[in-house]
Design a protein around this motif. Structure first.
Motif, short mmCIF file in Angstrom:
data_model
loop_
_atom_site.label_atom_id
_atom_site.label_comp_id
_atom_site.label_asym_id
_atom_site.label_seq_id
_atom_site.Cartn_x
_atom_site.Cartn_y
_atom_site.Cartn_z
N HIS A 147 0.84 -1.20 0.00
CA HIS A 147 0.00 0.00 0.00
C HIS A 147 0.88 1.25 0.00
CE1 HIS A 147 0.67 0.73 4.29
NE2 HIS A 147 0.30 -0.52 4.57
N MET A 148 0.23 2.42 -0.11
CA MET A 148 0.99 3.65 -0.29
C MET A 148 1.80 4.00 0.95
SD MET A 148 0.37 4.08 -3.34
CE MET A 148 1.55 5.42 -3.39
N GLY A 149 1.38 3.55 2.13
CA GLY A 149 2.21 3.75 3.31
C GLY A 149 3.53 3.02 3.19
N HIS A 150 3.48 1.76 2.73
CA HIS A 150 4.72 1.03 2.46
C HIS A 150 5.56 1.80 1.43
CE1 HIS A 150 2.46 -2.93 3.39
NE2 HIS A 150 3.27 -2.70 4.40
N ALA A 151 4.93 2.18 0.34
CA ALA A 151 5.66 2.81 -0.75
C ALA A 151 6.34 4.09 -0.30
CB ALA A 151 4.71 3.10 -1.92
N ALA A 152 5.66 4.88 0.54
CA ALA A 152 6.24 6.13 1.03
C ALA A 152 7.47 5.84 1.88
CB ALA A 152 5.21 6.91 1.82
N VAL A 204 -0.29 -0.06 -4.61
CA VAL A 204 0.52 0.24 -5.78
C VAL A 204 0.12 -0.65 -6.95
CG1 VAL A 204 2.87 0.18 -6.72
CG2 VAL A 204 2.46 1.10 -4.42
N SER A 205 -0.08 -1.94 -6.68
CA SER A 205 -0.42 -2.87 -7.75
C SER A 205 -1.75 -2.52 -8.40
CB SER A 205 -0.45 -4.30 -7.22
OG SER A 205 -1.35 -4.41 -6.12
#
Length: 409
Positions: free
Chosen positions: A52-57, A297-298
């Motif tokens: 998710h975007m938290g991971h990505a950030a 993200v996916s």
């Protein structure tokens, strides 16, 4: 366990600046001066719902750390774990009626694909908790020998009172620690513990749950914090340069891990800087698996969103800030990507020498990616308004954005 393929990082003229970054332990800036090889450990995912975007950030922030170091002509030794056995993973597998190991493999594979698409630089060592167990068991045994661990109904706990430096990562008081321990995987209310904050080192085998031979520890599986300690000490040693993760890891994870390592080695500190990325929210709440308010993200990639635009969206907010993911944040990034690609597609343009310095200085200043984006915006605006005669400028801008921001134009 293997990581993901690395994208090439272009070499830039000149040399980058040493990184000044905010250290949670001192609550202030520190200038990092690693030797020829900079060492960084970033805590990885628990693979039951990725990415998710938290991971990505979070991983975006520490990708920038690597890129700043590489620009100073250093090598980077980067280590990341995968918590591929833990309660949340087992609970999700039970809920969905799937094998926990299959779920871990599935979500770890998806995470790798997302990291590749986003052009995040991979770790040299990508280690799963399960494969780390042979190295974890001796550490728990050693803590017991040192009197820093004790048995409770077959489970083994670490005694936080064994570390005189306990509390110096998060700098929280005992009451705040107790609240966060209960919220973040601890069990402060369990009867029989010497200190409510004492964390689990080794969980004795439970019926229906996976377990491994722990030698003198008995069958069971490792606690969360000792997993990262074993991997970090094995591959980086003590006093490495940066311990990184999301801000929700400062306590208990990084606090407990530091204490484990400091008691085991007799050295202090575990890391020179504890660096934490802010939380990403959606609809007014932190983005988290438990709330079910995740932007993946996916999913964005399946919808045709260019991964470069996702990275620009992440760069648009300072890594330490808590911020909201919105459709407008993404649209602004898509628009910016279009402007930048149009600007570098011309055969010449205004000189970009100053731009390289501006981006370097911005990132060296506590990873100020928004300031770096603003510098490229200004060059692109000059290109659109005035053009220029420097035939090397568009290529230099492209290489700078690629090397320092991880965005391919």
């Amino acid at each position: 366990m293997h990581a993901w393929p690395a994208s090439e990082v272009p070499a830039l003229p000149g040399q980058g600046r040493d990184l000044r970054i905010h250290d949670t332990a001192t609550d202030g800036p520190v200038t990092l001066d690693p030797g020829p090889v900079a060492r960084i450990y970033v805590c990885g995912i628990t693979p039951y719902d990725a990415t998710h975007m938290g991971h990505a950030a979070t991983y975006n922030a520490f990708d920038l750390v690597q890129r700043v170091w590489l620009d100073t002509k250093r090598q980077v030794h980067y280590v990341q774990n995968v918590t591929d056995v833990d309660d949340p993973l087992l609970e999700r597998a039970t809920r969905d009626g799937v094998d926990w190991a299959d779920l871990a493999v599935q979500e770890t594979t998806l995470f790798r694909e997302d990291m590749t698409a986003l052009r995040m630089l991979p770790p040299q060592h990508y280690i799963g908790a399960v494969e780390a167990i042979p190295g974890i068991v001796p550490l728990v045994e050693r803590l017991r020998e040192l009197g820093a661990a004790y048995d409770l109904d077959g489970d083994i706990y670490f005694s936080v009172d064994a570390d005189p430096h306990f509390g110096q990562v998060s700098n929280l008081d005992a009451a705040a620690m107790r609240v966060l321990s209960a919220e973040r995987g601890g069990d402060p209310d369990r009867p029989g513990k010497k200190n409510p904050l004492d964390p689990m080192l080794w969980l004795a085998a439970r019926e229906g749950e996976p377990s491994w031979d722990g030698g003198t520890l008995g069958r069971g599986r490792p606690g969360w914090h000792i997993e990262c300690v074993a991997i970090a000490l094995d591959h980086l040693g003590m006093t490495f340069d940066v311990q990184g993760g999301g801000s929700d890891l400062a306590f208990p994870h990084h606090e407990m891990g530091a204490s484990h390592a400091q008691v085991l080695t007799g050295e202090f500190p575990m890391a020179k800087a504890y660096v934490h990325a802010g939380m990403v929210g959606l609809d007014g709440e932190k983005m988290s698996k438990s709330k079910g308010n995740l932007v993946f993200v996916s999913a964005l990639r399946r919808d045709g969103v260019d991964p470069a635009a996702i990275r620009l969206a992440l760069h648009s907010r300072h890594y330490r800030s808590d911020w909201e993911w919105t459709d407008q944040v993404l649209q602004d990034a898509v628009d910016r990507l279009g402007r930048w690609r149009a600007a570098v597609s011309r055969p010449d343009g205004p000189s970009a020498d100053a731009l390289v310095d501006e981006v370097r200085e911005a990132l060296a200043n506590d990873l100020d990616a928004p300031a770096a984006l603003a510098a490229v915006d200004r060059w692109a605006a000059r290109q659109e308004a005035e053009g220029g005669t420097d035939i090397g400028a568009p290529g230099l801008v492209s290489r700078t954005v690629d090397a320092l921001l991880g965005v391919a134009l």
